[in-house]
Design a protein around this motif. Structure first.
Motif, PDB file in Angstrom:
ATOM      1  N   TRP A 190       0.812  -1.212   0.000  1.00 44.25           N
ATOM      2  CA  TRP A 190       0.000   0.000   0.000  1.00 44.25           C
ATOM      3  C   TRP A 190       0.853   1.273   0.000  1.00 44.25           C
ATOM      4  CZ3 TRP A 190       1.747   1.719   4.604  1.00 44.25           C
ATOM      5  CH2 TRP A 190       1.969   0.800   5.634  1.00 44.25           C
ATOM      6  N   GLN A 191       2.140   1.135   0.293  1.00 45.45           N
ATOM      7  CA  GLN A 191       3.009   2.308   0.339  1.00 45.45           C
ATOM      8  C   GLN A 191       4.012   2.340  -0.800  1.00 45.45           C
ATOM      9  OE1 GLN A 191       6.321   2.564   3.150  1.00 45.45           O
ATOM     10  NE2 GLN A 191       5.519   4.503   3.936  1.00 45.45           N
ATOM     11  N   ALA A 192       4.353   1.194  -1.357  1.00 43.16           N
ATOM     12  CA  ALA A 192       5.452   1.085  -2.319  1.00 43.16           C
ATOM     13  C   ALA A 192       5.359   2.084  -3.479  1.00 43.16           C
ATOM     14  CB  ALA A 192       5.546  -0.345  -2.843  1.00 43.16           C
ATOM     15  N   PRO A 193       4.181   2.329  -4.083  1.00 43.13           N
ATOM     16  CA  PRO A 193       4.140   3.315  -5.174  1.00 43.13           C
ATOM     17  C   PRO A 193       4.542   4.717  -4.723  1.00 43.13           C
ATOM     18  CG  PRO A 193       2.177   1.937  -5.201  1.00 43.13           C
ATOM     19  CD  PRO A 193       2.883   1.657  -3.909  1.00 43.13           C
ATOM     20  N   PHE A 194       4.280   5.053  -3.473  1.00 40.85           N
ATOM     21  CA  PHE A 194       4.603   6.378  -2.959  1.00 40.85           C
ATOM     22  C   PHE A 194       6.099   6.526  -2.707  1.00 40.85           C
ATOM     23  CE2 PHE A 194       0.130   5.973  -2.248  1.00 40.85           C
ATOM     24  CZ  PHE A 194      -0.383   7.255  -2.316  1.00 40.85           C
ATOM     25  N   THR A 195       6.711   5.526  -2.083  1.00 42.50           N
ATOM     26  CA  THR A 195       8.151   5.608  -1.845  1.00 42.50           C
ATOM     27  C   THR A 195       8.911   5.587  -3.172  1.00 42.50           C
ATOM     28  OG1 THR A 195       8.283   3.204  -1.527  1.00 42.50           O
ATOM     29  CG2 THR A 195       7.977   4.571   0.436  1.00 42.50           C
ATOM     30  N   ASN A 215      18.367   2.526   3.645  1.00 36.19           N
ATOM     31  CA  ASN A 215      17.847   1.453   2.800  1.00 36.19           C
ATOM     32  C   ASN A 215      16.672   1.954   1.962  1.00 36.19           C
ATOM     33  OD1 ASN A 215      16.945  -0.973   1.702  1.00 36.19           O
ATOM     34  ND2 ASN A 215      15.873  -1.587   3.580  1.00 36.19           N
ATOM     35  N   PRO A 216      16.877   2.224   0.678  1.00 35.98           N
ATOM     36  CA  PRO A 216      15.779   2.758  -0.143  1.00 35.98           C
ATOM     37  C   PRO A 216      14.640   1.765  -0.365  1.00 35.98           C
ATOM     38  CG  PRO A 216      17.677   2.217  -1.514  1.00 35.98           C
ATOM     39  CD  PRO A 216      18.132   2.074  -0.091  1.00 35.98           C
ATOM     40  N   ASN A 217      14.840   0.505  -0.015  1.00 36.02           N
ATOM     41  CA  ASN A 217      13.786  -0.502  -0.195  1.00 36.02           C
ATOM     42  C   ASN A 217      12.931  -0.703   1.052  1.00 36.02           C
ATOM     43  OD1 ASN A 217      14.696  -1.215  -2.881  1.00 36.02           O
ATOM     44  ND2 ASN A 217      16.400  -2.290  -1.920  1.00 36.02           N
ATOM     45  N   GLY A 218      13.276  -0.012   2.136  1.00 33.89           N
ATOM     46  CA  GLY A 218      12.598  -0.244   3.403  1.00 33.89           C
ATOM     47  C   GLY A 218      11.262   0.447   3.524  1.00 33.89           C
ATOM     48  N   ARG A 219      10.518   0.041   4.519  1.00 28.80           N
ATOM     49  CA  ARG A 219       9.260   0.701   4.879  1.00 28.80           C
ATOM     50  C   ARG A 219       9.564   2.158   5.207  1.00 28.80           C
ATOM     51  NH1 ARG A 219       4.822   3.399   6.956  1.00 28.80           N
ATOM     52  NH2 ARG A 219       4.184   2.791   9.052  1.00 28.80           N
ATOM     53  N   GLY A 220       8.895   3.056   4.501  1.00 26.83           N
ATOM     54  CA  GLY A 220       9.106   4.473   4.741  1.00 26.83           C
ATOM     55  C   GLY A 220       8.222   4.982   5.870  1.00 26.83           C
ATOM     56  N   TYR A 221       8.727   5.931   6.591  1.00 29.66           N
ATOM     57  CA  TYR A 221       7.945   6.574   7.646  1.00 29.66           C
ATOM     58  C   TYR A 221       8.397   8.017   7.750  1.00 29.66           C
ATOM     59  CZ  TYR A 221      11.883   6.516  10.964  1.00 29.66           C
ATOM     60  OH  TYR A 221      13.085   6.745  11.593  1.00 29.66           O
ATOM     61  N   PRO A 222       7.552   8.949   8.180  1.00 30.76           N
ATOM     62  CA  PRO A 222       6.212   8.781   8.751  1.00 30.76           C
ATOM     63  C   PRO A 222       5.146   8.558   7.681  1.00 30.76           C
ATOM     64  CG  PRO A 222       6.698  11.103   8.572  1.00 30.76           C
ATOM     65  CD  PRO A 222       7.951  10.380   8.136  1.00 30.76           C
ATOM     66  N   ASP A 223       3.937   8.288   8.162  1.00 29.54           N
ATOM     67  CA  ASP A 223       2.790   8.177   7.267  1.00 29.54           C
ATOM     68  C   ASP A 223       2.063   9.512   7.135  1.00 29.54           C
ATOM     69  OD1 ASP A 223       2.912   5.246   6.771  1.00 29.54           O
ATOM     70  OD2 ASP A 223       2.570   5.164   8.940  1.00 29.54           O
ATOM     71  N   VAL A 224       1.962  10.241   8.226  1.00 28.59           N
ATOM     72  CA  VAL A 224       1.256  11.528   8.239  1.00 28.59           C
ATOM     73  C   VAL A 224       2.002  12.465   9.192  1.00 28.59           C
ATOM     74  CG1 VAL A 224      -1.003  10.517   7.728  1.00 28.59           C
ATOM     75  CG2 VAL A 224      -0.268  10.771  10.106  1.00 28.59           C
ATOM     76  N   SER A 225       1.506  13.673   9.318  1.00 27.60           N
ATOM     77  CA  SER A 225       2.079  14.628  10.270  1.00 27.60           C
ATOM     78  C   SER A 225       0.979  15.528  10.815  1.00 27.60           C
ATOM     79  CB  SER A 225       3.181  15.466   9.608  1.00 27.60           C
ATOM     80  OG  SER A 225       2.719  16.058   8.414  1.00 27.60           O
ATOM     81  N   THR A 226       1.246  16.105  11.971  1.00 27.82           N
ATOM     82  CA  THR A 226       0.386  17.138  12.548  1.00 27.82           C
ATOM     83  C   THR A 226       1.289  18.147  13.249  1.00 27.82           C
ATOM     84  OG1 THR A 226       0.078  16.155  14.754  1.00 27.82           O
ATOM     85  CG2 THR A 226      -1.419  15.416  13.012  1.00 27.82           C
TER      86      THR A 226
END
Length: 334
Positions: A190-195, A215-226
């Motif tokens: 669900w995130q891969a196209p965005f990263t 690691n450019p292949n890793g799970r990216g974070y954050p998802d959102v911000s406030t």
């Protein structure tokens, strides 16, 4: 949480007993909390966690990523039960350099390599970064008028917007973000196209040594911000201001609690694991989040004069539209 989700029943969940938290081996920690949730019949529907440590910290403590893996199993169980877990993305940039608040490890001493923050970067946790309000929220607001004789004239902007929290932008700490270094934690579907879009579109702005420092292949974070700077709260009967992704997480948790309230009153289930929903909504309705496309997370925290740790660092990630490893999808249009 109570300030945003007014009227929502809210609890503080405390754990005691043996665990890896400081002093070493003497404090129950995130896995111990997760196991308690697993054994609770009616647990809170939304939990905001302001604790965490780096992937390196867990590895050095246990000699492997076993604690992270076991905790992720419990977080996955929570998601299957319709529970939402929200975590702050860290308060010392991509490297976590100089952060004195590590829960199980010593202060990280250098600007590189980057040190991803868990549990915020778990795929079963919604990671929240911090912004602050300013009139310099657009790139043009940071430029000077050119072609005019005389002294340099800065462009003045009047509209208030949001910028990523960082020392370089005048705040005393820097919001965290980046990519997991664990090979077992790649960018989820669900995130891969965005990263991928971020890495390809802004390749000339990426930090060096991909595959080594990060690691450019890793799970990216954050998802959102406030917003996470100068938030007003009541503490011991006094009105004070607070900072940190530890403040941004509860803000977002309050919003999710309101969504749950609306869904439950309509006979629908709770939101549960948010992340697939958030990225789907951003794809179908880009205006559901306000892009925070100014700022970076290359710095750490402001250090004392004799501190051995760096305050300013040369490398990190930069904010950009759509999704980025500084402010995620942006701030919710709620």
């Amino acid at each position: 949480i109570m300030g945003i989700g007014a009227g929502v029943p809210t609890y503080f969940w405390s754990v005691t007993g043996p665990g890896p938290a400081k002093p070493p081996g003497q404090g129950a920690y995130i896995l111990e909390w997760a196991l308690q949730i697993s054994n609770t019949t009616n647990p809170p529907l939304v939990t905001s966690i302001s604790y965490g440590d780096t992937e390196d910290g867990y590895y050095n403590k246990f000699g492997s990523f076993s604690y992270i893996d076991r905790t992720n199993t419990e977080l996955m169980k929570m998601a299957s039960r319709g529970l939402t877990v929200i975590g702050g993305s860290g308060d010392a940039g991509a490297s976590n350099v100089g952060e004195a608040g590590n829960d199980i490890s010593d202060t990280d001493p250098t600007c590189t390599p980057f040190r991803p923050f868990f549990p915020s970067n778990s795929p079963y946790v919604t990671s929240v970064s911090s912004t602050f309000l300013t009139k310099n929220a657009l790139p043009i607001c940071r430029q000077n008028l050119t072609g005019i004789p005389g002294p340099v004239v800065p462009i003045e902007c009047n509209d208030v917007g949001e910028v990523a929290v960082s020392v370089s932008d005048g705040i005393y700490w820097t919001t965290g973000g980046g990519f997991s270094n664990m090979s077992t934690n790649p960018a989820p579907s669900w995130q891969a196209p965005f990263t991928k879009y971020y890495l390809q579109s802004y390749s000339s702005y990426l930090p060096p040594n991909a595959g080594s420092w990060w690691n450019p292949n890793g799970r990216g974070y954050p998802d959102v911000s406030t917003v996470g700077h100068n938030l007003v709260m009541v503490l011991n009967g006094s009105v004070v201001t607070v900072d940190g992704t530890s403040a941004s997480g509860p803000v977002f948790a309050g919003l999710v609690s309101l969504l749950n309230d609306a869904r439950l009153n309509a006979g629908l289930p709770s939101m549960g694991l948010l992340n697939p929903f958030l990225y789907k909504v951003k794809s179908s309705n880009p205006n559901s989040f306000r892009d925070v496309s100014v700022g970076s997370n290359k710095d750490g925290d402001i250090q004392g004069r004799c501190s051995p740790f760096a305050t300013l660092c040369p490398y990190g990630f930069f904010a950009a539209p759509v999704w980025n490893p500084v402010t995620g999808l942006g701030t919710p249009s709620y």
